[in-house]
Design a protein around this motif. Structure first.
Motif: not given
Ligand code: NIG
Ligand code: FE
Length: 411
Positions: A84-86, A217-219, A245-247
């Motif tokens: 679920c995240h690539t 988004v990359f926070v 979010l990338h957090g």
């Protein structure tokens, strides 16, 4: 034996074991994450692209009509893995930076010096639409060989209109689940992050929204702060996109609070998340997507997986496959890291990269389990016990992958 097509019926018989997350609930929280049903000497019967039945061989009755058979002796079956995240849409590599990092340079230093994500942006912009589509197809094949039957992939290495849209199209063509990572980094042709977001939201979002399912988004310091992320995500939600979010990858800047405020599907990374963030996520519907291959690849501390599961948060696992922070497409390896570094059991790791990962992609009603009515997506691997998935570190155990009832070409 030739496999059935997606139209026919396929019987996988005499499996040493079949393992599947128990029940039908999604997402799985707390102790439910570790509940796995294991059948010995089992079969799976697929009808077209859907599972018709599973059970022990002793309960397999006569099957009417034509059916192709696949010999499962010596093999274990689990549900097709869901990544679920690539960041599978990229050109070029970062092997030079990898060598520099091995010699002591940090990921953040390389990023600040114009390398890192921006190095891949330059290569991806230069590649062109056809080459990008071929690259995503190639990366999809790598994932398939490792047992991934459903993958999400983000844009985010274009950061201009043409390349972001070409990236999303390439992901759709490769049958990936597309996420618009329009706020990954600030490209050098813009003054600052706000200037870039003005462009991204007015010029790119209208073209990206019909192609993508979610926005990301990359926070982080050097990328986007919480106020900028809020502005970006709110506009994306208005355009109908689910939010990610990338957090807390390197620093806690308030990304968890923002994810809760906006009702984000997930917050991903969380290597820097402390006790308050864990408690906040546990009391929410925001999934925590953990990426231990990225923490390993960058030599960072691992995310607080055990605390998150024990507190009742929704925990999923993914690879973060990308050329910089996690050049790794293997979910089996991620399950090994989960068991050895994150304190999760093999059963919890399986639930996290099947049912809970499918939940993050809004597909848990049909993906992530071997049960009647679910997609006929299966991984067959060479092992006497399904837990070899996590136990046999770095091994290539995958003997076959069935995708929508069709045996996939792996080589
Ligand atoms: O999830 N952190 C931001 N993005 C990616 C890394 C991308 C890259 O290094 O190219 C990640 O780790
Ligand atoms: Fe990522």
């Amino acid at each position: 034996m030739s496999p059935a097509g997606g139209e026919g019926r396929l019987l996988v018989r005499d499996l040493a074991q079949l393992a599947t997350p128990a029940g039908t609930d999604a997402p799985l929280r707390g102790s439910a994450l570790g509940e796995v049903d294991v059948l010995e000497d089992a079969y799976v019967l697929c009808a077209g692209s859907v599972i018709e039945s599973v059970g022990p061989m002793s309960e397999l009755g006569a099957i009417d009509g034509e059916v192709e058979e696949l010999d499962g002796r010596g093999l274990c079956a689990i549900p097709g893995l869901v990544d679920c995240h690539t960041h599978a849409c990229f050109a070029g590599d970062r092997v030079e930076e990898f060598a520099l990092r091995a010699a002591g340079a940090s990921y953040e230093e390389l990023h600040a010096a114009g390398g890192g994500i921006m190095a891949t942006v330059r290569a991806t912009r230069a590649a062109g639409e056809t080459a990008l589509a071929n690259l995503v197809r190639e990366h999809r094949k790598w994932m398939l060989r490792a047992g991934t039957t459903t993958f999400e992939a983000k844009s985010g290495y274009g950061l201009d209109l043409d390349t972001e849209i070409a990236s999303l199209r390439a992901i759709v063509q490769a049958r990936g689940v597309p996420t618009w990572l329009g706020a990954h980094a600030v490209p050098p042709e813009f003054e600052d992050a706000d200037d870039y977001l003005d462009f991204a939201l007015s010029e790119v979002l209208p073209a990206a929204a019909p192609l993508a399912e979610a926005a990301d988004v990359f926070v982080e310091r050097g990328a986007f702060d919480v106020a900028q992320a809020r502005r970006y995500l709110a506009a994306c939600a208005d355009a109908g996109l689910a939010l990610r979010l990338h957090g807390d990858q390197f620093t806690e800047l308030g990304a968890v609070e923002l994810a809760l405020e906006l009702g984000s599907r997930s917050i991903d990374h969380l290597e820097a998340t402390g006790a308050d963030g864990v408690a906040a996520l546990a009391g929410s519907d925001v999934a925590a997507v953990l990426l231990p291959a990225s923490a390993l690849f960058l030599g960072r501390t691992m995310p607080p997986a055990r605390a998150l599961v024990d507190a009742g948060a929704i925990v999923a696992l993914a690879t973060d496959f990308n050329p910089g922070s996690a050049f790794c497409e293997s979910l089996p390896l991620v399950t090994s890291l989960a068991a050895t570094q994150l304190g999760l059991s093999p059963a919890e790791a399986l639930g996290a990269c099947t049912v809970n990962a499918a939940h993050v992609l809004g597909r848990a009603d049909r993906l992530g389990r071997l049960a009647p009515g679910y997609a006929a997506d299966l991984v067959l691997f060479d092992a006497p016990d399904w837990r070899y998935l996590a136990y046999h570190l770095g091994a290539d155990l995958v003997a076959g992958v069935i995708c929508s009832g069709v045996r996939a070409e792996l080589r």
